[in-house]
Design a protein around this motif. Structure first.
Motif, PDB file in Angstrom:
ATOM      1  N   PRO A  76       0.834  -1.214   0.000  1.00 28.92           N
ATOM      2  CA  PRO A  76       0.000   0.000   0.000  1.00 28.92           C
ATOM      3  C   PRO A  76       0.863   1.256   0.000  1.00 28.92           C
ATOM      4  O   PRO A  76       1.970   1.279   0.543  1.00 28.92           O
ATOM      5  N   ALA A  77       0.343   2.270  -0.632  1.00 31.55           N
ATOM      6  CA  ALA A  77       1.074   3.539  -0.688  1.00 31.55           C
ATOM      7  C   ALA A  77       1.277   4.095   0.713  1.00 31.55           C
ATOM      8  O   ALA A  77       0.543   3.769   1.643  1.00 31.55           O
ATOM      9  N   ARG A  78       2.293   4.932   0.815  1.00 34.04           N
ATOM     10  CA  ARG A  78       2.599   5.543   2.111  1.00 34.04           C
ATOM     11  C   ARG A  78       1.370   6.259   2.662  1.00 34.04           C
ATOM     12  O   ARG A  78       0.758   7.080   1.989  1.00 34.04           O
ATOM     13  N   GLY A  79       0.993   5.881   3.890  1.00 34.19           N
ATOM     14  CA  GLY A  79      -0.227   6.408   4.470  1.00 34.19           C
ATOM     15  C   GLY A  79       0.024   7.471   5.513  1.00 34.19           C
ATOM     16  O   GLY A  79       1.155   7.958   5.703  1.00 34.19           O
ATOM     17  N   ALA A  80      -1.062   7.807   6.217  1.00 35.41           N
ATOM     18  CA  ALA A  80      -0.999   8.879   7.207  1.00 35.41           C
ATOM     19  C   ALA A  80      -0.029   8.553   8.330  1.00 35.41           C
ATOM     20  O   ALA A  80       0.705   9.429   8.809  1.00 35.41           O
ATOM     21  N   TRP A  81       0.000   7.269   8.744  1.00 35.53           N
ATOM     22  CA  TRP A  81       0.867   6.924   9.873  1.00 35.53           C
ATOM     23  C   TRP A  81       2.335   6.928   9.477  1.00 35.53           C
ATOM     24  O   TRP A  81       3.201   7.177  10.322  1.00 35.53           O
ATOM     25  N   ASP A  82       2.628   6.653   8.212  1.00 37.91           N
ATOM     26  CA  ASP A  82       4.018   6.813   7.751  1.00 37.91           C
ATOM     27  C   ASP A  82       4.447   8.271   7.859  1.00 37.91           C
ATOM     28  O   ASP A  82       5.559   8.587   8.295  1.00 37.91           O
ATOM     29  N   ARG A  83       3.549   9.158   7.447  1.00 39.37           N
ATOM     30  CA  ARG A  83       3.880  10.588   7.512  1.00 39.37           C
ATOM     31  C   ARG A  83       4.048  11.050   8.955  1.00 39.37           C
ATOM     32  O   ARG A  83       4.947  11.843   9.272  1.00 39.37           O
ATOM     33  N   VAL A  84       3.170  10.546   9.844  1.00 34.83           N
ATOM     34  CA  VAL A  84       3.307  10.887  11.268  1.00 34.83           C
ATOM     35  C   VAL A  84       4.655  10.415  11.787  1.00 34.83           C
ATOM     36  O   VAL A  84       5.371  11.145  12.505  1.00 34.83           O
ATOM     37  N   GLY A  85       5.017   9.178  11.438  1.00 36.24           N
ATOM     38  CA  GLY A  85       6.282   8.626  11.913  1.00 36.24           C
ATOM     39  C   GLY A  85       7.483   9.454  11.479  1.00 36.24           C
ATOM     40  O   GLY A  85       8.387   9.725  12.279  1.00 36.24           O
ATOM     41  N   HIS A  86       7.508   9.875  10.238  1.00 39.96           N
ATOM     42  CA  HIS A  86       8.655  10.656   9.755  1.00 39.96           C
ATOM     43  C   HIS A  86       8.705  12.045  10.398  1.00 39.96           C
ATOM     44  O   HIS A  86       9.790  12.591  10.629  1.00 39.96           O
ATOM     45  N   ARG A  87       7.567  12.619  10.681  1.00 38.81           N
ATOM     46  CA  ARG A  87       7.568  13.914  11.378  1.00 38.81           C
ATOM     47  C   ARG A  87       8.065  13.761  12.813  1.00 38.81           C
ATOM     48  O   ARG A  87       8.803  14.607  13.322  1.00 38.81           O
ATOM     49  N   VAL A  88       7.645  12.670  13.463  1.00 34.02           N
ATOM     50  CA  VAL A  88       8.131  12.410  14.823  1.00 34.02           C
ATOM     51  C   VAL A  88       9.629  12.164  14.798  1.00 34.02           C
ATOM     52  O   VAL A  88      10.374  12.626  15.677  1.00 34.02           O
ATOM     53  N   ALA A  89      10.093  11.427  13.783  1.00 33.73           N
ATOM     54  CA  ALA A  89      11.515  11.080  13.702  1.00 33.73           C
ATOM     55  C   ALA A  89      12.410  12.301  13.513  1.00 33.73           C
ATOM     56  O   ALA A  89      13.594  12.265  13.854  1.00 33.73           O
ATOM     57  N   ALA A  90      11.856  13.381  12.996  1.00 35.25           N
ATOM     58  CA  ALA A  90      12.663  14.588  12.780  1.00 35.25           C
ATOM     59  C   ALA A  90      13.131  15.195  14.098  1.00 35.25           C
ATOM     60  O   ALA A  90      14.266  15.679  14.209  1.00 35.25           O
TER      61      ALA A  90
END
Length: 691
Positions: free
Chosen positions: A347-361
């Protein structure tokens, strides 16, 4: 050759097994449904059944069987006319006295007039057993029949209270289950956008509920398992929510494996193997946490442990056996219109992937800010008032409370619920004298000897209302100054319940945390990760408790928190809240073993985010349905657990835990280590440059 063996069809025995499992569950369901329908028959109807173990009020209750008439729960009928009682009013009360004599557990004394001549009080002794509600209903129906115009009549006393509570639960039990099914169906339809798939979790949850109710009924009937009023509502919400959660997790893993394997049987075998550890660990965490209630003193708490644990295990067994069989029988088309096929792209990158990368910053500021938000909500717990009076036991004012207030205007305030004092016969004169001389005591009735002549029971009416702090202080003073008396019922029972709840919080909460910690260590093979996970769940509990208190005080207008809510909320929130963190962290460990820690955290959050969010919505919905009940305690438990689950699902599990895991780095798994197999390890940067 190797590839063909990997994807070859399972042997005939494997293909037959799903049909055998289905047939077995059809037989179990046919047997379970009739037994489950009889669960109300084993609900303990005695008003004193949930008294705490070892308390004075419990001892008084146990000793009542030695007195003529046994255990009594009087039904007190109040007849009030503001302009003054008339001859017709007296005739009505006398007629009721004669009509109710056949169901009374002893002589019914003539109606007692108030000093101001505006009220009559008829005391009908009733046996405190499983038929109390039925007999109280007859009292109410008879008293309301052919009443003179202008005469207000109310049933109060222990029998009136029991009737109010019984009516409240009886009216909502079936509608509650229907509302739960409708809400869960809506969540599943939104989650899967499939016209068929949503049926399987619902069917599994419904069967799990029937099996759990049947087992509880059989144990209640043949093994004296105590089942209290309202317990079935909690059981149904728990089983429906947790079995649907487990189903969602298995469905997610199965759909994932269907993209890699052409044979659905092979895909299911892998999905079951990978989902088994977190699901079984979850069931172990919740059921063992619930069984910690066996250390409780309070009758309701003590009994809820095994009843709820039965429900969790029923949900686990159904989901791990029946659901796989149904999915295999149905085939891939059950996922229509989004049918997973071998070779489908992830599946394409979803909302939780985006949340994870923002948290990882910026992980550290994220978890510090997140804990600050939880702390702000938790600060509201400092203003919590605990202990509901009888007037607020139901969300609407109970009829028995209205009757008690009417009596308080014309008789001593404690008239409707007198204390019961038991003493040895040789001590009766001095105990009676001490009671009559004690401040706060309005009247001491004539002593009643036990059938063996060794004990004496006295009814003691207090000056102050039974729920007042003044009455509580009077009882505590009596217990301190008259050690030869055992004091129970009314205010004494409420004191003992409050003290037992305080004991249970001190004992059960540390036990639950210890059990959860041990299970997490066993699953994750680490110490740091379990400590951080438990810390976040406890923080979210206090934040939810603070937020719920603000709602109760300013939206629901509840004056206090029921004494049982804090412990029940903690138990369900910690045990169930750990579930979602457990699903996340176990998947993070799996993914980190394939690559590196940071990638594992982000991949674990992205893969589990959708299914855990759906599971959280389902569980919050099932407990939130308790909010429509007319019982204040149930409303408060439902709102607290729902708020806590949502907070944990969408904030703690999705933001704070990943931030802590990223900030801790590989130390998150200390003292263990998670390393990827050599062929899966990322290529070092220097090697990439040299190429």
């Amino acid at each position: 050759m190797l590839l063909s063996r990997k994807h070859q069809s399972p042997p005939p025995r494997g293909r037959l097994l799903k049909w055998v499992v289905l047939l077995l569950w059809i037989v179990i369901t046919i047997l379970a449904v009739p037994a489950a329908s009889h669960l109300p028959d084993v609900v303990e109807g005695r008003s004193s059944a949930e008294l705490p173990r070892g308390a004075q009020s419990t001892k008084v209750d146990e000793l009542t069987s030695r007195f003529p008439g046994g255990e009594l729960a009087p039904g007190i009928i109040a007849y009030v006319r503001p302009s003054g009682i008339t001859a017709a009013d007296r005739a009505k009360a006398e007629a009721d006295r004669a009509a109710l004599a056949p169901i009374a557990a002893g002589r019914v004394a003539p109606p007692q007039s108030s000093a101001d001549g505006k009220a009559l009080m008829l005391n009908v002794p009733l046996t405190d057993d499983d038929t109390l509600g039925d007999k109280a209903e007859k009292l109410r129906d008879q008293s309301e029949k052919n009443a003179p115009d202008g005469l207000e009549i109310r049933l109060t006393g222990p029998a009136g209270s029991a009737l109010d509570v019984g009516d409240a639960f009886e009216k909502v039990d079936k509608p509650l289950l229907i509302i739960t099914i409708l809400i869960v169906t809506a969540v599943l339809l939104l989650t899967y956008r499939s016209p068929v798939l949503w049926l399987l979790p619902i069917v599994n949850a419904a069967i799990a509920v029937q099996v759990a109710n049947a087992v509880v009924y059989l144990l209640g009937k043949h093994a004296d398992l105590y089942v209290a009023d309202g317990m079935s509502a909690i059981l149904n919400a728990l089983v429906f929510g947790i079995s649907t959660d487990y189903a969602l997790l298995l469905l997610a893993r199965y759909r994932e494996e269907l993209r890699h394997h052409p044979d659905r049987h092979h895909a299911m075998a892998i999905a079951l193997r990978r989902a088994a550890a977190p699901v079984i660990a979850s069931a172990a965490t919740v059921s063992l946490g619930l069984l910690c209630l066996l250390a409780a003193d309070m009758g309701f708490n003590y009994a809820l442990g095994p009843v709820a644990a039965i429900g969790v295990l029923a949900g686990l067994v159904v989901v791990m056996t029946l659901l796989p069989a149904l999915l295999l029988i149905a085939g891939r088309w059950i996922f229509w219109p989004r049918v997973p096929r071998p070779g489908d792209a992830a599946p394409a990158r979803g909302a939780w992937d985006r949340v994870g990368h923002r948290v990882a910053a910026h992980p550290r500021p994220v978890w510090i800010g997140g804990l600050a938000v939880l702390g702000a909500l938790a600060s509201a717990t400092l203003g919590i008032t605990t202990g509901l009076d009888r007037a607020h036991f139901l969300t609407t004012t109970p009829s028995s409370t209205i009757g008690e207030n009417l009596l308080a205007k014309h008789y001593p305030s404690g008239q409707g619920r007198p204390l019961q004092v038991v003493t040895e016969t040789r001590d009766t004169p001095q105990v009676t004298a001490a009671l009559k001389d004690a401040p706060g005591v309005a009247r001491v009735d004539d002593p009643k000897p036990s059938e063996d002549g060794r004990l004496t029971k006295l009814a003691v009416v207090l000056d102050d209302p039974p729920d007042s702090s003044a009455a509580e202080q009077t009882v505590r003073d009596l217990r301190r100054t008259i050690p030869d008396a055992t004091i129970g019922a009314s205010t004494a029972s409420e004191i003992d319940k409050a003290d037992a709840q305080a004991h249970d919080r001190r004992v059960v909460i540390p036990l639950v945390l210890s059990v959860v910690f041990v299970v997490l260590i066993a699953l994750l093979r680490a110490l740091v990760a379990p400590l951080l996970v438990i810390g976040t769940v406890v923080a979210s509990y206090f934040a939810a408790l603070g937020g719920a208190w603000l709602l109760f005080r300013y939206a629901f207008d509840f004056p206090a928190l029921d004494t049982q809510v804090a412990l029940m909320g903690f138990l369900f929130m910690v045990a169930l809240g750990v579930d979602y963190n457990l699903f996340l962290v176990s998947r993070v460990r799996e993914e980190a073993g394939r690559s590196d820690h940071r990638t594992g955290v982000l991949r674990g959050l992205g893969v589990t985010g959708g299914v855990i969010s759906s599971a959280g919505l389902v569980l919050a919905a099932t407990f939130g349905v308790l909010g429509v009940m007319p019982v204040t305690m149930m409303v408060q438990i439902g709102v607290l657990v729902s708020l806590g689950v949502l907070l944990d699902t969408f904030f703690v599990r999705s933001v704070i835990v990943p931030a802590l895991a990223l900030d801790a780095g590989p130390r998150f798994w200390w003292p263990g280590r998670v390393t990827a197999p050599h062929h899966q390890r990322p290529t070092p940067i220097k090697a990439e440059i040299s190429k």
